[in-house]
Design a protein around this motif. Structure first.
Motif, PDB file in Angstrom:
ATOM      1  N   GLU A   1       0.812  -1.228   0.000  1.00  0.00           N
ATOM      2  CA  GLU A   1       0.000   0.000   0.000  1.00  0.00           C
ATOM      3  C   GLU A   1       0.841   1.272   0.000  1.00  0.00           C
ATOM      4  N   ASP A   2       2.150   1.139   0.079  1.00  0.00           N
ATOM      5  CA  ASP A   2       3.021   2.318   0.148  1.00  0.00           C
ATOM      6  C   ASP A   2       4.227   2.089  -0.754  1.00  0.00           C
ATOM      7  N   ASN A   3       4.121   2.517  -2.004  1.00  0.00           N
ATOM      8  CA  ASN A   3       5.214   2.273  -2.953  1.00  0.00           C
ATOM      9  C   ASN A   3       6.350   3.285  -2.810  1.00  0.00           C
ATOM     10  N   GLN A   4       6.256   4.184  -1.826  1.00  0.00           N
ATOM     11  CA  GLN A   4       7.314   5.169  -1.625  1.00  0.00           C
ATOM     12  C   GLN A   4       8.257   4.791  -0.483  1.00  0.00           C
ATOM     13  N   SER A   5       8.056   3.610   0.097  1.00  0.00           N
ATOM     14  CA  SER A   5       8.888   3.169   1.211  1.00  0.00           C
ATOM     15  C   SER A   5       9.368   1.734   0.998  1.00  0.00           C
ATOM     16  N   VAL A   6      10.511   1.441   1.604  1.00  0.00           N
ATOM     17  CA  VAL A   6      11.073   0.098   1.615  1.00  0.00           C
ATOM     18  C   VAL A   6      11.549  -0.162   3.038  1.00  0.00           C
ATOM     19  N   LEU A   7      11.269  -1.350   3.539  1.00  0.00           N
ATOM     20  CA  LEU A   7      11.699  -1.736   4.876  1.00  0.00           C
ATOM     21  C   LEU A   7      12.899  -2.662   4.787  1.00  0.00           C
ATOM     22  N   LEU A   8      13.964  -2.318   5.501  1.00  0.00           N
ATOM     23  CA  LEU A   8      15.124  -3.194   5.631  1.00  0.00           C
ATOM     24  C   LEU A   8      15.048  -3.856   7.002  1.00  0.00           C
ATOM     25  N   ILE A   9      15.122  -5.176   7.017  1.00  0.00           N
ATOM     26  CA  ILE A   9      15.246  -5.910   8.269  1.00  0.00           C
ATOM     27  C   ILE A   9      16.640  -6.496   8.289  1.00  0.00           C
ATOM     28  N   ASP A  10      17.413  -6.046   9.282  1.00  0.00           N
ATOM     29  CA  ASP A  10      18.797  -6.445   9.343  1.00  0.00           C
ATOM     30  C   ASP A  10      19.054  -6.938  10.750  1.00  0.00           C
ATOM     31  N   GLU A  11      19.637  -8.136  10.849  1.00  0.00           N
ATOM     32  CA  GLU A  11      19.822  -8.780  12.147  1.00  0.00           C
ATOM     33  C   GLU A  11      21.286  -9.162  12.342  1.00  0.00           C
ATOM     34  N   TRP A  12      21.762  -8.948  13.573  1.00  0.00           N
ATOM     35  CA  TRP A  12      23.167  -9.161  13.916  1.00  0.00           C
ATOM     36  C   TRP A  12      23.264  -9.967  15.202  1.00  0.00           C
ATOM     37  N   THR A  13      24.372 -10.669  15.366  1.00  0.00           N
ATOM     38  CA  THR A  13      24.559 -11.505  16.554  1.00  0.00           C
ATOM     39  C   THR A  13      24.639 -10.674  17.828  1.00  0.00           C
ATOM     40  N   ASP A  14      25.223  -9.466  17.726  1.00  0.00           N
ATOM     41  CA  ASP A  14      25.385  -8.625  18.909  1.00  0.00           C
ATOM     42  C   ASP A  14      25.773  -7.206  18.497  1.00  0.00           C
TER      43      ASP A  14
END
Length: 101
Positions: A51-64
């Protein structure tokens, strides 16, 4: 020592398709592949909102936090910052620490 992974959600927003173009350039130039190979990286994925073509979500995960700090010191951060400027993006950052019980 208990490992408590950290997930960082970054919502990139811009005008038109700028956020999607940013994510596409991150992928096509190999920056994302390089980040995924960094020590401590568990996940680095972009998602779009239907519903929002002007945004992108980054999900970034790290050990610590140390892994995040090393990432922030890497040359890739300069590239990411330059691309954010190129595409005139705003960022909204949310951090989550997973409690491994």
């Amino acid at each position: 020592m208990k490992i408590m992974p950290i997930t960082v959600n970054i919502l990139y927003s811009g005008t038109g398709t700028n956020a999607q173009d940013f994510a596409n350039e991150m992928m096509s130039t190999g920056v994302v592949s390089q980040i995924r190979q960094e020590s401590g990286n568990l996940r680095y994925n972009y998602f779009t909102d239907m519903e929002d073509n002007q945004s992108v979500l980054l999900i970034d995960e790290w050990t610590d936090q140390a892994a995040i700090d090393d990432h922030h010191k890497s040359d890739m951060m300069t590239t990411i910052a330059e691309l954010r400027i190129k595409y005139h993006l705003k960022m909204q950052v949310t951090r989550y620490v997973r409690d491994e019980k």
